[in-house]
Scaffold this active site. Structure first.
Site, PDB file in Angstrom:
ATOM      1  N   ASP A 126     -81.090 -10.446 -12.255  1.00  0.00           N
ATOM      2  CA  ASP A 126     -80.934 -10.519 -13.797  1.00  0.00           C
ATOM      3  C   ASP A 126     -82.014 -10.235 -14.600  1.00  0.00           C
ATOM      4  O   ASP A 126     -83.191 -10.745 -14.303  1.00  0.00           O
ATOM      5  CB  ASP A 126     -80.382 -12.035 -14.225  1.00  0.00           C
ATOM      6  CG  ASP A 126     -79.619 -12.112 -15.479  1.00  0.00           C
ATOM      7  OD1 ASP A 126     -78.364 -12.236 -15.620  1.00  0.00           O
ATOM      8  OD2 ASP A 126     -80.476 -11.894 -16.530  1.00  0.00           O
ATOM      9  N   HIS A 154     -68.975 -10.050 -13.277  1.00  0.00           N
ATOM     10  CA  HIS A 154     -70.192 -10.278 -12.651  1.00  0.00           C
ATOM     11  C   HIS A 154     -70.282 -11.624 -12.485  1.00  0.00           C
ATOM     12  O   HIS A 154     -69.827 -12.685 -12.870  1.00  0.00           O
ATOM     13  CB  HIS A 154     -71.597  -9.969 -13.299  1.00  0.00           C
ATOM     14  CG  HIS A 154     -71.659 -10.492 -14.679  1.00  0.00           C
ATOM     15  ND1 HIS A 154     -70.791  -9.635 -15.705  1.00  0.00           N
ATOM     16  CD2 HIS A 154     -72.287 -11.414 -15.215  1.00  0.00           C
ATOM     17  CE1 HIS A 154     -71.067 -10.362 -16.814  1.00  0.00           C
ATOM     18  NE2 HIS A 154     -71.820 -11.387 -16.656  1.00  0.00           N
ATOM     19  N   MET A 155     -70.982 -11.878 -11.107  1.00  0.00           N
ATOM     20  CA  MET A 155     -71.139 -13.344 -10.677  1.00  0.00           C
ATOM     21  C   MET A 155     -72.582 -13.735 -10.643  1.00  0.00           C
ATOM     22  O   MET A 155     -73.481 -12.799 -10.218  1.00  0.00           O
ATOM     23  CB  MET A 155     -70.595 -13.505  -9.313  1.00  0.00           C
ATOM     24  CG  MET A 155     -70.851 -14.744  -8.586  1.00  0.00           C
ATOM     25  SD  MET A 155     -70.190 -14.853  -6.810  1.00  0.00           S
ATOM     26  CE  MET A 155     -68.461 -14.873  -7.041  1.00  0.00           C
TER      27      MET A 155
HETATM   28  P1  AMP Z   1     -72.955 -12.802 -18.974  1.00  0.00           P
HETATM   29  O1  AMP Z   1     -73.490 -13.585 -20.239  1.00  0.00           O
HETATM   30  O2  AMP Z   1     -72.432 -13.600 -18.029  1.00  0.00           O
HETATM   31  O3  AMP Z   1     -72.276 -11.699 -19.410  1.00  0.00           O
HETATM   32  O4  AMP Z   1     -74.361 -12.452 -18.315  1.00  0.00           O
HETATM   33  C1  AMP Z   1     -74.829 -11.166 -18.422  1.00  0.00           C
HETATM   34  C2  AMP Z   1     -76.104 -11.218 -18.002  1.00  0.00           C
HETATM   35  O5  AMP Z   1     -76.602  -9.736 -17.671  1.00  0.00           O
HETATM   36  C3  AMP Z   1     -77.206 -11.762 -18.734  1.00  0.00           C
HETATM   37  O6  AMP Z   1     -77.706 -12.991 -18.044  1.00  0.00           O
HETATM   38  C4  AMP Z   1     -78.115 -10.708 -18.899  1.00  0.00           C
HETATM   39  O7  AMP Z   1     -79.399 -11.034 -18.611  1.00  0.00           O
HETATM   40  C5  AMP Z   1     -78.019  -9.866 -17.886  1.00  0.00           C
HETATM   41  N1  AMP Z   1     -78.390  -8.333 -18.142  1.00  0.00           N
HETATM   42  C6  AMP Z   1     -77.996  -7.649 -18.805  1.00  0.00           C
HETATM   43  N2  AMP Z   1     -78.414  -6.452 -19.221  1.00  0.00           N
HETATM   44  C7  AMP Z   1     -79.071  -6.400 -17.726  1.00  0.00           C
HETATM   45  C8  AMP Z   1     -79.612  -5.331 -17.045  1.00  0.00           C
HETATM   46  N3  AMP Z   1     -79.891  -4.040 -17.696  1.00  0.00           N
HETATM   47  N4  AMP Z   1     -80.049  -5.494 -15.733  1.00  0.00           N
HETATM   48  C9  AMP Z   1     -79.926  -6.699 -15.169  1.00  0.00           C
HETATM   49  N5  AMP Z   1     -79.400  -7.927 -15.797  1.00  0.00           N
HETATM   50  C10 AMP Z   1     -78.927  -7.738 -17.208  1.00  0.00           C
END
Ligand code: AMP
Ligand code: ZN
Length: 113
Positions: A29, A99-100
């Site tokens: 992440d 995503h998990m």
């Molecule tokens: P959610 O709130 O469950 O949708 O989590 C989305 C997650 O994706 C967050 O923890 C972000 O930090 C992560 N995220 C967003 N963009 C990226 C990226 N380009 N690479 C890795 N993680 C990301």
């Protein structure tokens, strides 16, 4: 293709791929909230858990299996970890590609909600 996770899958956005097979990939992440914070996602663009069809549901088992492999290489298999899937606005989902979250490496918050 404006989905950031689809771009990572396609190699068009940065992401250190820690695991990949024909259906699932995993990468860190970008904004970790724990010493270990990985994301495990299906290659298929499924917007959220709510969009997962019954036929697609074995993907969740595959994602859990990948998590259970990754915790060994991350050294947290014994100390404990958490898997979380946020779904929809009130579930805290920000990226609309299923995503998990795999979280560990510290004593995690007792609060789930
Ligand atoms: P959610 O709130 O469950 O949708 O989590 C989305 C997650 O994706 C967050 O923890 C972000 O930090 C992560 N995220 C967003 N963009 C990226 C990226 N380009 N690479 C890795 N993680 C990301
Ligand atoms: Zn996507």
């Amino acid at each position: 293709m404006d989905c950031i996770f689809c771009q990572i899958i396609a190699g068009k956005a940065p992401g250190e791929i820690l695991y990949q097979d024909e259906e699932v990939i995993a990468f860190p992440d970008i904004n970790p909230v724990a010493p270990v914070h990985l994301l495990i996602i299906p290659r298929k663009h499924i917007p959220s858990l709510a969009d997962l069809s019954e036929e697609e549901s074995p993907l969740i088992g595959r994602m859990v299996n990948v998590a259970n492999q990754l915790v060994k290489s991350e050294g947290i298999a014994e100390s404990g970890y958490r898997l979380a899937i946020n779904c929809g606005e009130e579930g805290g989902q920000l990226v609309p590609h299923l995503h998990m979250h795999l979280l560990g490496g510290k004593r995690l918050s007792d609060a789930l909600g």
